[in-house]
Every structure is written in C-alpha cells, then in structure tokens.
Design a protein around this motif. Structure first.
Motif, short mmCIF file in Angstrom:
data_model
loop_
_atom_site.label_atom_id
_atom_site.label_comp_id
_atom_site.label_asym_id
_atom_site.label_seq_id
_atom_site.Cartn_x
_atom_site.Cartn_y
_atom_site.Cartn_z
N ASP A 28 0.88 -1.16 0.00
CA ASP A 28 0.00 0.00 0.00
C ASP A 28 0.92 1.22 0.00
O ASP A 28 1.58 1.50 1.00
N ILE A 29 1.00 1.92 -1.13
CA ILE A 29 1.95 3.02 -1.28
C ILE A 29 1.21 4.35 -1.35
O ILE A 29 0.35 4.55 -2.21
N LEU A 30 1.56 5.24 -0.45
CA LEU A 30 1.05 6.61 -0.46
C LEU A 30 2.13 7.50 -1.07
O LEU A 30 3.31 7.29 -0.82
N GLN A 31 1.71 8.48 -1.87
CA GLN A 31 2.67 9.36 -2.51
C GLN A 31 2.28 10.82 -2.31
O GLN A 31 1.11 11.18 -2.51
N PHE A 32 3.27 11.63 -1.92
CA PHE A 32 3.07 13.05 -1.74
C PHE A 32 4.26 13.78 -2.36
O PHE A 32 5.37 13.26 -2.38
N PHE A 33 4.02 15.00 -2.82
CA PHE A 33 5.06 15.74 -3.53
C PHE A 33 5.69 16.87 -2.72
O PHE A 33 6.54 17.58 -3.22
N ASN A 34 5.26 17.01 -1.47
CA ASN A 34 5.94 17.91 -0.54
C ASN A 34 5.52 17.54 0.88
O ASN A 34 4.55 16.80 1.09
N GLY A 35 6.27 18.06 1.82
CA GLY A 35 6.02 17.72 3.21
C GLY A 35 4.68 18.18 3.74
O GLY A 35 4.09 17.53 4.61
N GLN A 36 4.17 19.28 3.21
CA GLN A 36 2.89 19.79 3.69
C GLN A 36 1.75 18.85 3.31
O GLN A 36 0.87 18.58 4.13
N GLU A 37 1.75 18.36 2.08
CA GLU A 37 0.72 17.40 1.65
C GLU A 37 0.73 16.17 2.55
O GLU A 37 -0.32 15.69 2.98
N ALA A 38 1.92 15.65 2.82
CA ALA A 38 2.04 14.44 3.65
C ALA A 38 1.58 14.72 5.08
O ALA A 38 0.85 13.92 5.67
N PHE A 39 2.01 15.86 5.61
CA PHE A 39 1.60 16.20 6.97
C PHE A 39 0.09 16.36 7.07
O PHE A 39 -0.53 15.89 8.03
#
Length: 126
Positions: A28-39
C-alpha cells in the motif's frame, strides 16, 4: 504494509514505487510531492493508525515544506504515531547528516537513487 514516499521528483516516485512492488506483494503506497501534503494527510488520519504508513521515505529538498519542516510538524502533533523514517537525498552536505542526528524518528539515510538491495533490507527489517 503501508509505505509513504514524500518527494517532489516524479522519477524518484516511479523508481521507489517500482522497487517496492518488486520486493513486497501488494504494498500500500502513499505518494506526496511535498512535506505539507504528507503532513496534512497524517494530521487528518492521526486517530486512525491503520490508515497511516509504517515506513516513510522522505526527501529533504522539496518546495512548500521540505523534509526538515515535515519532521518538525510531525513532532508538533505530539501523538503516539512513530513511523520509521528514512531520509532520501542526493545531498552529500555534512550538515544534512549532522542535522539528521537531531531526529530520533529518522532511522537512516538512503542515497538517491535508492537501490533495490538497500530498500529490500529496510522493508524486511520493518
């Protein structure tokens, strides 16, 4: 196993995703393109731990919120969520290695491009 890739580079996402799918069956892979999106994702789902990744591959040089800012924001949540975080970077700056030591959450440093052997070792250990 839920794994999160936080990186602003599409190629890095592609390589990491490809390697992970060769190592694990149905990850199960989550992908984000910057730290704010992930946070923002983690903050939203913090009370539902099974929705959160157990391993995070974190780039340090990104727009909006870099890896260091992401780590600081994660600490501010003050909850029990403690993923295994691995810094991924092409940086050879000794200051990055020194700074990494200030974060107990960071388990290690992975040079880019991430190799299958190193990633396999991490995924099997965690």
């Amino acid at each position: 196993m839920k794994i999160c890739i936080i990186d602003d580079d599409n190629t890095c996402h592609f390589i990491a995703r490809l390697l992970i799918t060769k190592i694990l069956v149905k990850p199960d892979i989550l992908q984000f393109f910057n730290g704010q999106e992930a946070f923002d994702f983690i903050e939203t789902w913090q009370h539902n731990p099974e929705s959160l990744p157990s391993i995070i591959l974190l780039d340090i040089n990104m727009p909006v919120a870099n890896g260091w800012r992401f780590l600081d924001m994660l600490r501010q949540l003050g909850n029990q969520y403690r993923p295994a975080i691995y810094i991924t970077s092409s940086s050879q700056d000794h200051r990055d290695f020194s700074r990494m030591q200030n974060y107990d959450e960071v388990k290690g440093f992975l040079p880019k491009p991430v190799s299958k052997e190193i990633l396999e070792q991490i995924l099997i250990e965690e």
